[in-house]
Structure formats: C-alpha cells, structure tokens
Design an enzyme around this catalytic site. Structure first.
Site, PDB file in Angstrom:
ATOM      1  N   GLY A  28      30.423 -41.894 -19.206  1.00  0.00           N
ATOM      2  CA  GLY A  28      30.364 -42.650 -20.448  1.00  0.00           C
ATOM      3  C   GLY A  28      31.509 -43.637 -20.493  1.00  0.00           C
ATOM      4  O   GLY A  28      32.583 -43.395 -19.943  1.00  0.00           O
ATOM      5  N   TYR A  29      31.263 -44.727 -21.177  1.00  0.00           N
ATOM      6  CA  TYR A  29      32.225 -45.824 -21.222  1.00  0.00           C
ATOM      7  C   TYR A  29      32.989 -45.830 -22.532  1.00  0.00           C
ATOM      8  O   TYR A  29      32.412 -45.871 -23.610  1.00  0.00           O
ATOM      9  CB  TYR A  29      31.498 -47.150 -20.979  1.00  0.00           C
ATOM     10  CG  TYR A  29      31.036 -47.212 -19.549  1.00  0.00           C
ATOM     11  CD1 TYR A  29      31.808 -47.824 -18.584  1.00  0.00           C
ATOM     12  CD2 TYR A  29      29.875 -46.564 -19.156  1.00  0.00           C
ATOM     13  CE1 TYR A  29      31.429 -47.820 -17.254  1.00  0.00           C
ATOM     14  CE2 TYR A  29      29.480 -46.554 -17.828  1.00  0.00           C
ATOM     15  CZ  TYR A  29      30.265 -47.182 -16.888  1.00  0.00           C
ATOM     16  OH  TYR A  29      29.887 -47.157 -15.566  1.00  0.00           O
TER      17      TYR A  29
END
Length: 156
Positions: A28-29
């Site tokens: 995830g960013y």
C-alpha cells in the site's frame, strides 16, 4: 541512495510462465508524489518493509528499510485506498531473475515481469525470453503506484 535499474514487461494472459518459487505480496502507498516519487509499505509473506522511490523509467532512486509486523500494521491503515495484491513468482533467467507478478482483485488478469540489473549496460544487453510480452518500462499507467489506485487493469 540506492539505485534500482529495472525493465518491465507485460506477460500475455494464458501464456505459460516457467516454474519458480512464489510469494504473496500486499503493498500500500502512503505517498504518491510527482515525478514518480512514492513511499510504500509491503508485506511479502512474513517480511515487512518500507520503501521510498524517486524517479521514473529504467533507473530510479530507491531506499528500503525492514519493518516489524507491528510497524507494518500501524502504517497499513494509512494506505487505504492505494493498495495492490499480487502473487510473485521468481523465475531464473541466466544471471538475472524475472519477478512475475499476477495481480488480484480489481487488477485480475494483469501479469507483468520485472527484471533488475546491476547497471544500464546489462539492462540494454538483456534479451527478453519468448514468453515475455511487450516492454512497458516507460508506461506510467503500469507502474505499481498507479495500479494501486486504478479501478481496472490498463489496456495493453
């Protein structure tokens, strides 16, 4: 600063990929910035990391540090809704290894292969095997940070 030198290719749907060990990846960013800047957290099987990248194309700046499971769990909620899930198969290619990613969820049907190199000359000299599809190293829509927010796989 570390440097990642990598070429990326599509892998045709339904094509046979050689055998190799597999791992499950959830990433995830935390930040997706201009000009290819990103900060992400990743769980690959039971290993956790925080990675910062800058730049686009063949060579990019890359910094990676391990995280504990607790640190990953604390940061994971901040990545909503910029996440991807994929299965990675590591396929030996002579002196190189192809990381073949099969995406899940809304990106189902997308398969890519990434090959890292020690220098730009080795990247230029690399001849992709016949089971690779077209090269997409310079396609921004096929970068993982963009895929993390895409509603569907990009068109080939």
């Amino acid at each position: 600063m570390g440097t990642e030198i990598e070429r990326k290719f599509l892998v045709p749907d339904g094509g046979r990929v050689p055998d190799g060990p597999e791992s499950e990846i959830r990433q995830g960013y935390l930040v997706i910035g201009p000009e290819g800047a990103e900060a992400r957290v990743r769980r690959q099987d039971e290993e956790y990391s925080l990675t910062v990248k800058r730049g686009a194309g063949l060579a990019r700046g890359e910094w990676e540090t391990p995280l504990s499971a607790e640190q990953f769990a604390a940061l994971w909620p901040a990545t909503e809704p910029a996440r991807i899930a994929k299965t990675r198969r590591s396929v030996p290619l002579g002196p190189h290894v192809a990381a073949v990613d099969t995406y899940h969820g809304r990106l189902a049907g997308l398969r890519t292969a990434e090959v890292e190199f020690t220098d730009p000359e080795a990247a230029a000299a690399f001849t992709p095997p016949p089971w690779f599809g077209p090269e997409v190293t310079d396609r921004p829509d096929l970068r993982n940070q963009r895929l993390a927010t895409a509603s569907a796989p990009p068109r080939p």
